[in-house]
Scaffold this motif. Sequence first.
Motif, PDB file in Angstrom:
ATOM      1  N   LEU A  47       7.043   9.405  -0.843  1.00  0.00           N
ATOM      2  CA  LEU A  47       5.828   8.460  -0.545  1.00  0.00           C
ATOM      3  C   LEU A  47       5.807   7.283   0.491  1.00  0.00           C
ATOM      4  CD1 LEU A  47       3.276   7.500  -2.583  1.00  0.00           C
ATOM      5  CD2 LEU A  47       5.069   5.742  -3.586  1.00  0.00           C
ATOM      6  N   TRP A  48       4.875   7.128   1.292  1.00  0.00           N
ATOM      7  CA  TRP A  48       4.912   6.202   1.988  1.00  0.00           C
ATOM      8  C   TRP A  48       4.662   4.676   1.560  1.00  0.00           C
ATOM      9  CZ3 TRP A  48       1.853   9.218   6.382  1.00  0.00           C
ATOM     10  CH2 TRP A  48       2.399  10.052   7.030  1.00  0.00           C
ATOM     11  N   VAL A  49       5.264   3.701   1.740  1.00  0.00           N
ATOM     12  CA  VAL A  49       4.994   2.550   1.193  1.00  0.00           C
ATOM     13  C   VAL A  49       4.988   1.627   2.649  1.00  0.00           C
ATOM     14  CG1 VAL A  49       5.743   0.661  -0.077  1.00  0.00           C
ATOM     15  CG2 VAL A  49       6.218   2.917  -0.828  1.00  0.00           C
ATOM     16  N   ASP A  50       4.053   0.599   2.427  1.00  0.00           N
ATOM     17  CA  ASP A  50       3.812  -0.336   3.651  1.00  0.00           C
ATOM     18  C   ASP A  50       3.636  -1.737   3.311  1.00  0.00           C
ATOM     19  OD1 ASP A  50       3.228  -1.316   6.120  1.00  0.00           O
ATOM     20  OD2 ASP A  50       1.803   0.169   6.587  1.00  0.00           O
ATOM     21  N   ASP A  51       4.157  -2.613   3.916  1.00  0.00           N
ATOM     22  CA  ASP A  51       3.881  -3.772   3.362  1.00  0.00           C
ATOM     23  C   ASP A  51       3.379  -4.854   4.546  1.00  0.00           C
ATOM     24  OD1 ASP A  51       5.718  -3.982   5.311  1.00  0.00           O
ATOM     25  OD2 ASP A  51       7.386  -5.378   4.383  1.00  0.00           O
ATOM     26  N   THR A  86       0.992  -1.053   0.049  1.00  0.00           N
ATOM     27  CA  THR A  86      -0.257   0.051   0.124  1.00  0.00           C
ATOM     28  C   THR A  86       0.885   1.184   0.015  1.00  0.00           C
ATOM     29  OG1 THR A  86       0.091   0.083   2.337  1.00  0.00           O
ATOM     30  CG2 THR A  86      -1.721  -1.253   1.151  1.00  0.00           C
ATOM     31  N   HIS A  87       0.453   2.408  -0.413  1.00  0.00           N
ATOM     32  CA  HIS A  87       1.053   3.628  -0.606  1.00  0.00           C
ATOM     33  C   HIS A  87       0.101   4.810  -0.314  1.00  0.00           C
ATOM     34  CE1 HIS A  87      -0.362   3.907  -4.684  1.00  0.00           C
ATOM     35  NE2 HIS A  87      -0.160   2.712  -4.823  1.00  0.00           N
ATOM     36  N   SER A  88       0.820   5.746   0.019  1.00  0.00           N
ATOM     37  CA  SER A  88       0.136   6.935   0.247  1.00  0.00           C
ATOM     38  C   SER A  88       1.278   8.156   0.325  1.00  0.00           C
ATOM     39  CB  SER A  88      -0.770   7.145   1.450  1.00  0.00           C
ATOM     40  OG  SER A  88       0.286   6.746   2.742  1.00  0.00           O
ATOM     41  N   ILE A  89       0.585   9.406  -0.063  1.00  0.00           N
ATOM     42  CA  ILE A  89       1.495  10.620   0.077  1.00  0.00           C
ATOM     43  C   ILE A  89       1.646  11.271   1.593  1.00  0.00           C
ATOM     44  CG2 ILE A  89       1.604  12.945  -0.876  1.00  0.00           C
ATOM     45  CD1 ILE A  89       2.196  10.827  -2.807  1.00  0.00           C
ATOM     46  N   PRO A  90       2.813  11.285   1.912  1.00  0.00           N
ATOM     47  CA  PRO A  90       2.898  11.854   3.387  1.00  0.00           C
ATOM     48  C   PRO A  90       2.354  13.260   3.419  1.00  0.00           C
ATOM     49  CG  PRO A  90       4.919  11.001   2.654  1.00  0.00           C
ATOM     50  CD  PRO A  90       4.000  11.070   1.409  1.00  0.00           C
ATOM     51  N   HIS A 123       4.044  -4.153   7.537  1.00  0.00           N
ATOM     52  CA  HIS A 123       4.931  -4.269   8.959  1.00  0.00           C
ATOM     53  C   HIS A 123       5.363  -2.835   9.234  1.00  0.00           C
ATOM     54  CE1 HIS A 123       4.841  -8.575   8.907  1.00  0.00           C
ATOM     55  NE2 HIS A 123       5.154  -8.519   7.465  1.00  0.00           N
ATOM     56  N   GLY A 124       4.792  -1.850   8.843  1.00  0.00           N
ATOM     57  CA  GLY A 124       5.179  -0.408   9.234  1.00  0.00           C
ATOM     58  C   GLY A 124       5.468   0.040   7.998  1.00  0.00           C
ATOM     59  N   LYS A 125       5.293   1.527   7.934  1.00  0.00           N
ATOM     60  CA  LYS A 125       5.677   2.422   6.844  1.00  0.00           C
ATOM     61  C   LYS A 125       7.058   2.708   6.699  1.00  0.00           C
ATOM     62  CE  LYS A 125       1.167   4.956   7.302  1.00  0.00           C
ATOM     63  NZ  LYS A 125       0.594   6.459   7.432  1.00  0.00           N
ATOM     64  N   SER A 126       7.455   3.083   5.369  1.00  0.00           N
ATOM     65  CA  SER A 126       8.802   3.099   5.131  1.00  0.00           C
ATOM     66  C   SER A 126       8.420   4.259   4.063  1.00  0.00           C
ATOM     67  CB  SER A 126       9.453   2.092   4.291  1.00  0.00           C
ATOM     68  OG  SER A 126      10.693   2.326   3.882  1.00  0.00           O
ATOM     69  N   LEU A 127       9.417   5.363   4.214  1.00  0.00           N
ATOM     70  CA  LEU A 127       9.455   6.688   3.489  1.00  0.00           C
ATOM     71  C   LEU A 127      10.319   6.281   2.366  1.00  0.00           C
ATOM     72  CD1 LEU A 127       8.625   9.391   2.962  1.00  0.00           C
ATOM     73  CD2 LEU A 127      10.866   9.969   4.011  1.00  0.00           C
ATOM     74  N   PHE A 128       9.617   6.457   1.038  1.00  0.00           N
ATOM     75  CA  PHE A 128      10.468   6.440  -0.091  1.00  0.00           C
ATOM     76  C   PHE A 128      10.671   8.116  -0.770  1.00  0.00           C
ATOM     77  CE2 PHE A 128       9.693   2.093   0.402  1.00  0.00           C
ATOM     78  CZ  PHE A 128      10.604   1.509  -0.707  1.00  0.00           C
ATOM     79  N   GLU A 129      11.818   8.099  -1.419  1.00  0.00           N
ATOM     80  CA  GLU A 129      11.886   9.460  -2.036  1.00  0.00           C
ATOM     81  C   GLU A 129      12.639   9.271  -3.447  1.00  0.00           C
ATOM     82  OE1 GLU A 129      13.911  13.860  -1.028  1.00  0.00           O
ATOM     83  OE2 GLU A 129      13.532  12.365   0.566  1.00  0.00           O
TER      84      GLU A 129
END
Length: 237
Positions: free
Chosen positions: A134-138, A121-125, A140-146
């Motif tokens: 972009l926030w990406v979550d599998d 799943t993904h969303s815009i911070p 097990h917690g959100k991870s910040l992507f840039e």
Amino acid sequence: MPIEEDFTEALRTTLLTFEPPNTPSLVQAGVRNGRRRRRRRATVVGVSGAAVLALVGLGAAAVPGLLSVGRTTHHTIAGPAASATTGAATASATPKPTFTGSLPADRALAILTALLPTGLTHSIPPGSGRSGQLWVDDGHGKSLFEVHVSRQTSTTAIRSHVFASATTLADGTLIQSRQAPPGTDPGHETVNVLHPDGLYITIMQWGAPSRNAPSTRSTPVLTLAQLRTIATSSQWQ
């Protein structure tokens, strides 16, 4: 007898023996001659008319053939034109750069989300604005992507600093990957890609929802190999 008298006597004798012309006969002969001339003209006109009709008939039969030949010639001429058009279409189908300078963040994020593996799943911070985050979550917690994408007109400085120890692909593309050192944030990874035409792509991921927050994950959302696959995709062109 004097000469004058002889001449006068001869003239008198000639006049006495002269018979006037047969006027009705002359008229009849003239009429017959006129009729013959009219018949001859009629005959000539008739022959000429028949010839014209014959030519018209011949033209009616010949024109379709001529038109057909004209059409055939037209098709023959159109052939190379069609080939030239096809050649132009083929030439225009050659991939060309779709942007110069920096790729807008919304377009870069759209490409990134399309290249992410399924199941995420993904969303815009909030407040990220145009930073390409972009926030990406599998699960097990959100991870910040840039993500940052640009097309460089000069790559000398980038090659000497960012890609000093890069891997070079067969087409000349440079790839530089970095992972967080042992004992530090395990989720921080960066992949830089530089194409021969100056296309420069940087993708980073953190093991937390923000850059400066402590890691909330023990492993990154994407492996380094997955990140490299995304960064080298042809979709960035």
